[in-house]
Design an enzyme around this catalytic site. Structure first.
Site, short mmCIF file in Angstrom:
data_model
loop_
_atom_site.label_atom_id
_atom_site.label_comp_id
_atom_site.label_asym_id
_atom_site.label_seq_id
_atom_site.Cartn_x
_atom_site.Cartn_y
_atom_site.Cartn_z
N CYS A 75 1.47 -35.28 8.78
CA CYS A 75 0.50 -36.33 9.41
C CYS A 75 -0.85 -36.48 8.39
CB CYS A 75 0.21 -36.03 10.84
SG CYS A 75 -0.86 -37.38 11.58
N GLY A 104 4.23 -24.93 9.65
CA GLY A 104 3.75 -24.02 8.77
C GLY A 104 2.34 -23.45 8.53
N ASP A 152 10.36 -21.24 4.53
CA ASP A 152 9.98 -20.64 3.41
C ASP A 152 9.52 -18.97 3.53
OD1 ASP A 152 10.00 -23.10 2.21
OD2 ASP A 152 7.95 -23.55 2.49
N ARG A 196 8.75 -23.74 -1.76
CA ARG A 196 7.35 -24.24 -2.11
C ARG A 196 6.97 -23.20 -3.31
NH1 ARG A 196 4.73 -28.29 0.19
NH2 ARG A 196 5.71 -28.18 2.36
N GLU A 250 11.71 -23.05 -6.37
CA GLU A 250 11.32 -24.25 -7.04
C GLU A 250 9.83 -24.09 -7.34
OE1 GLU A 250 11.15 -27.13 -3.86
OE2 GLU A 250 9.95 -25.67 -2.26
N ARG A 287 17.58 -27.13 4.71
CA ARG A 287 16.67 -27.22 5.72
C ARG A 287 17.27 -27.53 6.93
NH1 ARG A 287 11.28 -29.83 4.06
NH2 ARG A 287 11.93 -31.56 5.34
O1 F6P Z 1 7.94 -26.16 3.37
C1 F6P Z 1 9.42 -26.35 3.67
C2 F6P Z 1 9.93 -27.04 2.35
O2 F6P Z 1 11.22 -27.38 2.72
C3 F6P Z 1 9.86 -26.60 0.95
O3 F6P Z 1 10.61 -25.64 0.81
C4 F6P Z 1 9.70 -27.83 0.27
O4 F6P Z 1 8.93 -27.63 -0.99
C5 F6P Z 1 8.98 -28.56 1.04
O5 F6P Z 1 9.29 -28.35 2.22
C6 F6P Z 1 9.77 -30.10 0.65
O6 F6P Z 1 9.07 -31.18 1.29
P1 F6P Z 1 9.78 -32.49 1.72
O7 F6P Z 1 10.81 -32.42 2.66
O8 F6P Z 1 8.56 -32.97 2.48
O9 F6P Z 1 10.15 -33.01 0.56
#
Ligand code: F6P
Length: 366
Positions: A75, A104, A152, A196, A250, A287
């Protein structure tokens, strides 16, 4: 009766539903009224039917479900004071004076700012005529407790975050599947995983699957890594290994902070070793899906503790975060946890890699 609300914010993580279920039921068990806020902080800012009461049966069957059933959002309006002002008004209108937030470090930072601004926000709402003195009187303080929900596992002060083990399991299943096809064709695979700027998922996945090589942000490879990687892969191949797996976080980068891309690693394997190599980016499969047993019990015990903490908040620790350390559920300062988490990222940016790694894992040895 006190009204305690729970919301999930930021990237969803398996186990968030278990946390909401536990907060709702423990709130009712402790004689209070349970509320949920839909779509993270967006729901607080919008108010209306985004905030509503929950009953014991409303969370039946939530423990194993993936994602977050009350929705989540990254948000932007809550980052502005104007958004937090609307959120404060909506909370008062719903009679809510305690909040459990699951997310987080961004989510927890927002929570702590909101709490510290709370008296000022209420005064402003009275001065603009949005609320009356009588309405704000029972809401003098705002109690906020954080639960760390993120795949993460990047939060300092807690051994694991809600969701990281479900995600790790999913990565391992995916790498196992890649193994089969890689072995069949004697191929190389570069598997890119999330996290991340934290390498926990990649590191644990590499250990759990016996990968040949690994790239993580906290431990950039030394110059000449291409030679080292190729010689290790060659040795493994000479010993009869029919497939090669390289895991890339990543956020992986070299010692000059240049991103190490999965495609660049693939090119090294193809050109130097003449390996038929593919890149697999696991993406958001990491996820979603059901929460593993670890995330079910962790979210349940921490959700219970969050409600107990709300009801026992002390001035010394006005917004605790619920952690797990050496297998014990504990409370810690939310802001301190966030500060330490951000420090690890800053150390990486300052090229102090070993310090960053030992902050993430004090037991670390290269
Ligand atoms: O923080 C969780 C996470 O899945 C990270 O591992 C990744 O970099 C990011 O969120 C991806 O975010 P979004 O779903 O907004 O693309």
């Amino acid at each position: 009766k006190r009204r305690i609300a729970v919301l999930t914010s930021g990237g969803d993580a398996p186990g968030m539903n278990g946390a909401v279920r536990a907060v709702v039921r423990m709130t009712i068990h402790r004689g209070c009224e349970a509320y949920v806020v839909h779509e993270g902080y967006d729901g607080l800012v919008c108010g209306g039917n985004m905030i509503h009461q929950m009953h014991w049966e409303d969370v039946r069957g939530w423990l194993s479900r993936g994602g977050t059933l009350i929705g989540s959002a990254r948000c932007s309006s809550f980052r502005e004071r104007a958004g937090r002002l609307k959120a404060a008004r909506n909370m008062v209108l719903h009679g809510i004076d305690a909040l459990v937030v699951c997310g987080g470090d961004g989510t927890l930072t927002g929570a702590d700012i909101f709490r510290s601004e709370w008296p000022g926000l209420l005064r402003e709402l009275v001065s603009t005529g949005d609320l009356t003195e009588i309405q704000i009187r029972p809401h003098a303080t705002l109690n906020i407790v954080g639960l760390v929900g993120s795949i993460d596992n990047d939060m300092a002060g807690t051994d694991t975050t809600i969701g990281c083990y479900s995600s790790l399991n999913r990565i391992c299943e995916a790498v196992d599947a890649v193994f089969d096809t890689a072995s069949s064709h004697q191929r190389g695979f570069v598997v890119e995983v999330m996290g991340r700027n934290c390498g926990w998922l990649a590191l644990m996945a590499a250990i759990s699957t016996g990968a040949d090589w690994l790239f993580i942000p906290e431990m950039p490879p030394r110059d000449g890594w291409e030679d080292n990687m190729c010689s290790i892969i060659n040795r493994n191949r000479d010993r009869g290994k029919r497939r090669t797996i390289v895991i890339v976080a990543e956020g992986a980068q070299d010692r000059n902070l240049n991103k190490i891309s999965s495609t660049a690693v693939k090119d090294v394997l193809s050109t130097r070793l003449h390996l038929d190599t593919r890149v697999t980016v696991l993406g958001h499969t990491q996820r979603g899906g059901a929460a593993c047993a670890h995330d079910r019990w962790l979210s349940t015990l921490q959700g219970v503790e969050a409600v107990n903490a709300i009801l026992e908040i002390t001035p010394e620790c006005p917004s605790p975060v619920i952690s797990i350390r050496e297998n014990k559920i504990a409370r810690a300062s939310m802001m301190e946890a966030v500060r330490q988490t951000q420090k690890a990222t800053e150390l990486i940016k300052a090229k102090k890699f070993e310090e960053a790694m030992s902050m993430r894992d004090p037991e670390f040895r290269e």
